[in-house]
Write a protein that holds these residues in place. Sequence first.
Motif, short mmCIF file in Angstrom:
data_model
loop_
_atom_site.label_atom_id
_atom_site.label_comp_id
_atom_site.label_asym_id
_atom_site.label_seq_id
_atom_site.Cartn_x
_atom_site.Cartn_y
_atom_site.Cartn_z
N PRO A 177 -3.56 -24.25 42.31
CA PRO A 177 -4.17 -24.95 43.45
C PRO A 177 -4.51 -24.03 44.62
N GLY A 178 -5.61 -24.36 45.26
CA GLY A 178 -5.98 -23.71 46.51
C GLY A 178 -6.75 -22.41 46.39
N ILE A 179 -7.10 -22.00 45.18
CA ILE A 179 -7.78 -20.71 45.00
C ILE A 179 -9.28 -20.86 45.27
N GLN A 180 -9.81 -19.94 46.08
CA GLN A 180 -11.23 -19.95 46.45
C GLN A 180 -12.04 -18.93 45.68
N LYS A 181 -11.40 -17.90 45.16
CA LYS A 181 -12.11 -16.89 44.37
C LYS A 181 -11.11 -16.22 43.43
N ASN A 182 -11.64 -15.56 42.41
CA ASN A 182 -10.82 -14.84 41.43
C ASN A 182 -9.80 -15.76 40.74
N MET A 183 -10.28 -16.88 40.23
CA MET A 183 -9.40 -17.77 39.48
C MET A 183 -8.87 -17.05 38.24
N PRO A 184 -7.54 -16.96 38.07
CA PRO A 184 -7.01 -16.28 36.90
C PRO A 184 -7.22 -17.10 35.63
N ASN A 185 -7.28 -16.40 34.52
CA ASN A 185 -7.38 -17.03 33.21
C ASN A 185 -5.97 -17.21 32.67
N ASP A 186 -5.60 -18.42 32.31
CA ASP A 186 -4.23 -18.70 31.89
C ASP A 186 -3.81 -17.91 30.66
N ILE A 187 -4.73 -17.67 29.76
CA ILE A 187 -4.39 -16.92 28.55
C ILE A 187 -4.17 -15.44 28.90
N ASP A 188 -4.98 -14.91 29.80
CA ASP A 188 -4.76 -13.53 30.25
C ASP A 188 -3.38 -13.39 30.89
N LEU A 189 -3.00 -14.37 31.70
CA LEU A 189 -1.69 -14.32 32.35
C LEU A 189 -0.56 -14.37 31.32
N LEU A 190 -0.70 -15.23 30.33
CA LEU A 190 0.32 -15.32 29.29
C LEU A 190 0.42 -14.02 28.50
N ASP A 191 -0.73 -13.46 28.12
CA ASP A 191 -0.72 -12.19 27.38
C ASP A 191 -0.05 -11.09 28.18
N LEU A 192 -0.33 -11.05 29.49
CA LEU A 192 0.28 -10.03 30.33
C LEU A 192 1.79 -10.24 30.42
N LEU A 193 2.21 -11.46 30.64
CA LEU A 193 3.64 -11.74 30.72
C LEU A 193 4.37 -11.29 29.45
N GLU A 194 3.76 -11.49 28.31
CA GLU A 194 4.41 -11.09 27.06
C GLU A 194 4.73 -9.60 27.04
N THR A 195 3.93 -8.79 27.72
CA THR A 195 4.19 -7.33 27.75
C THR A 195 5.33 -6.99 28.69
N TRP A 196 5.75 -7.92 29.54
CA TRP A 196 6.84 -7.68 30.49
C TRP A 196 8.19 -8.15 29.96
N ILE A 197 8.20 -8.95 28.91
CA ILE A 197 9.45 -9.50 28.39
C ILE A 197 10.15 -8.43 27.55
N PRO A 198 11.43 -8.14 27.83
CA PRO A 198 12.07 -6.97 27.22
C PRO A 198 12.42 -7.12 25.75
N ASN A 199 12.70 -8.33 25.28
CA ASN A 199 13.11 -8.48 23.88
C ASN A 199 12.97 -9.95 23.45
N GLU A 200 13.17 -10.19 22.16
CA GLU A 200 12.99 -11.54 21.63
C GLU A 200 14.01 -12.53 22.18
N ALA A 201 15.22 -12.07 22.41
CA ALA A 201 16.25 -12.98 22.95
C ALA A 201 15.85 -13.48 24.33
N ALA A 202 15.37 -12.57 25.18
CA ALA A 202 14.92 -12.97 26.51
C ALA A 202 13.71 -13.89 26.43
N ARG A 203 12.85 -13.65 25.46
CA ARG A 203 11.65 -14.48 25.27
C ARG A 203 12.02 -15.92 24.94
N GLN A 204 12.96 -16.11 24.04
CA GLN A 204 13.38 -17.45 23.66
C GLN A 204 14.04 -18.17 24.84
N LYS A 205 14.83 -17.44 25.60
CA LYS A 205 15.46 -18.04 26.78
C LYS A 205 14.42 -18.45 27.81
#
Length: 301
Positions: free
Chosen positions: A254-282
């Motif tokens: 909500p409230g964004i006037q420009k540069n709306m992020p793409n939800d799939i891009d955000l998810l893909d990026l987040l996956e690269t920050w998760i340290p391991n499978e256990a943390a991912r499931q949690k």
Amino acid sequence: MNTTLLGPVLDLRAPKRQVPAGTIDCHAHIFDHFDRYPMDPDRKYTPPVCTRESWLNMHRIMGVGRGVQVHGSTYAFDNSITEDFIQTDPKRFRAVGAIAPGTSREHIARLDKAGFRAARLMDQYPNGATTRDLEKIVDIIAEFGWHIEINILNGADWIGLEKRLMDCPVGLVFDHMGRIRGNTGVNSPEFNVIRRLLDQKDNTWVKISSWYRMSDAPVPASGMPLYPDMKPFAETLLTHHADRCVWGTNWPHPGIQKNMPNDIDLLDLLETWIPNEAARQKLFVTNAEKLYGFEPYPSNH
């Protein structure tokens, strides 16, 4: 309120990796059926129509199974749109409400039965409860086992709030990674408050969400932003506080006037920050089940 705001990206590709079965999107809003659910005249912004169908279609593409609706500030203390929606599938949905000081026990009991599990405090909006109301709201919700979710105005405000939060008898959730700005660094006093509370109170949680709003990194002229200044915060939380992290899309941003992020891009990026499978499931499944009272997956399927 006359500023034209963007709606979410609706034409979405598949993610590089679907989220685990039973994943819970812990932070999203719908703005829909304005004739039936009028917005508050004192709202800070006027969103475009963002339908429940579009939110659930994004979930289908990502592989998300369940969701938490966080009542939008545009509706002030009228939780009707959220209450009506989550009751369409009570096993699949939960909600965070906007609760006014002085709300009756009977009203909270009704929302609790509908699937609400928390009250949100927002310091940046004039038409809702704020951290000034913390103790009053806690008194209203405590008997129902709800928690408090806080969307702070400035990250540095956590420093002055630390003692009150340590003394808080109900669960706490830091909205949007505590709204810590990217340029403050992981050793900043405000981020250290969040980490201390996560360490010392076993009913304290943090949402890994909306980091794009907190980033101070330049937006590239082309290509997807990588928000490099937010990566250390996410990695610190997911590595050292994996039992206390939940995930949310913050759809429709909500409230964004420009540069709306793409939800799939955000998810893909987040996956690269998760340290391991256990943390991912949690992050995607089991922590949110505990926090919002979902049945463990897959026992309800």
